[in-house]
Design an enzyme around this catalytic site. Structure first.
Site, PDB file in Angstrom:
ATOM      1  N   LYS A 195       0.697  -1.188  -0.084  1.00 33.63           N
ATOM      2  CA  LYS A 195       0.085   0.115  -0.016  1.00 33.63           C
ATOM      3  C   LYS A 195       0.766   1.143  -0.028  1.00 33.63           C
ATOM      4  O   LYS A 195       1.839   1.372   0.852  1.00 33.63           O
ATOM      5  CB  LYS A 195      -0.881   0.023   1.100  1.00 33.63           C
TER       6      LYS A 195
HETATM    7  O1  G3P Z   1      -8.902   1.501   5.000  1.00 38.13           O
HETATM    8  C1  G3P Z   1      -8.664   3.023   5.285  1.00 38.13           C
HETATM    9  C2  G3P Z   1      -9.484   3.142   6.622  1.00 38.13           C
HETATM   10  O2  G3P Z   1      -8.543   2.318   7.376  1.00 38.13           O
HETATM   11  C3  G3P Z   1      -9.667   4.400   7.000  1.00 38.13           C
HETATM   12  O3  G3P Z   1     -10.742   4.289   7.884  1.00 38.13           O
HETATM   13  O4  G3P Z   1     -12.423   5.037   9.441  1.00 38.13           O
HETATM   14  O5  G3P Z   1      -9.700   5.413   9.756  1.00 38.13           O
HETATM   15  O6  G3P Z   1     -11.281   6.615   8.001  1.00 38.13           O
HETATM   16  P1  G3P Z   1     -11.104   5.366   8.984  1.00 38.13           P
END
Ligand code: G3P
Length: 218
Positions: A83
């Site tokens: 990634k």
């Molecule tokens: O896969 C990306 C994700 O982990 C981000 O999620 O909820 O931290 O915006 P969030």
């Protein structure tokens, strides 16, 4: 549509993978830093559990560092996907790593223009962060619609991996738009199972069954 778990927690991943509906896992530095033990060992274990694509993210911000860390991550297991962030160096690293046959997930995508660059750089996956766009009063799912349209127009093979999913509606909308994958925290996957009418209906079926059998016995 494929369903990935967005977590680095081995126990949560084991529990959900055992149901048989999980196609892969995504992690990021925030998620992995919450888990004890060496992150490489944890990623290896996750690969063995899900036997599908598992994203591990570089933390270097320069091209050379991303290449070094990308090779490291790719060597952990054949299921690993590297990634990289959607920056100039990230796109350059995506092109170079993809050219070597290493699968790359380009993360932190917040615009259709960025998604176009990732596809041109040979990304296997593009990760638009829908929840974080919603957080700043911008419709995250509209971005997914734009990316699906652009990728369809040019038949880019890059898969649209909807990330930062916060609730079941994100997942249903992503499926209706034709996104390839949704990655969700375990709690959001749990929510997909639930409907009050299912619980009420099951309770009634079982009660009626019990009543009928008690009547036969009497
Ligand atoms: O896969 C990306 C994700 O982990 C981000 O999620 O909820 O931290 O915006 P969030």
């Amino acid at each position: 549509m494929k369903l990935f778990i967005d977590s680095g927690n081995i126990k949560d991943i084991e529990t959900l993978a055992a149901i048989g509906i999980i196609d892969g896992v995504t992690t990021n530095p925030t998620l992995l830093s919450k888990e004890p033990g060496d992150y490489r060992d944890n990623l290896k274990k996750i690969c063995q559990i899900v036997k599908g694509p598992v994203s591990g993210e570089v933390t270097a911000t320069d091209f050379a560092g991303m290449m070094r860390e990308g090779h490291d991550i790719a060597h952990i297991d054949s299921y690993m996907v590297v990634k990289v962030p959607l920056t100039r160096d990230g796109i350059k690293a995506c092109k170079a790593l993809s050219g070597e046959g290493i699968r790359v997930n380009v993360t932190l995508c917040f615009s259709a223009a960025q998604a176009l660059l990732a596809a041109k750089a040979g990304a296997s996956y593009i990760s638009p962060f829908v929840g974080r766009l919603d957080d700043v009063a911008t419709n995250g799912m509209e971005l997914v619609r734009e990316i699906v349209e652009i990728y369809d127009n040019y038949e880019f093979p890059t898969e649209v991996l909807v990330a930062s999913c916060r609730h079941p509606i994100h997942i249903v909308e992503a499926a209706r738009m034709g996104a390839d994958i949704c990655t969700c925290p375990p709690a959001v996957i749990d929510q997909l199972f639930n409907h009050p009418l299912t619980a009420i209906g099951l309770e009634k079926f079982l009660k009626d069954w019990e009543k009928a059998h008690e009547a036969v016995k009497a």
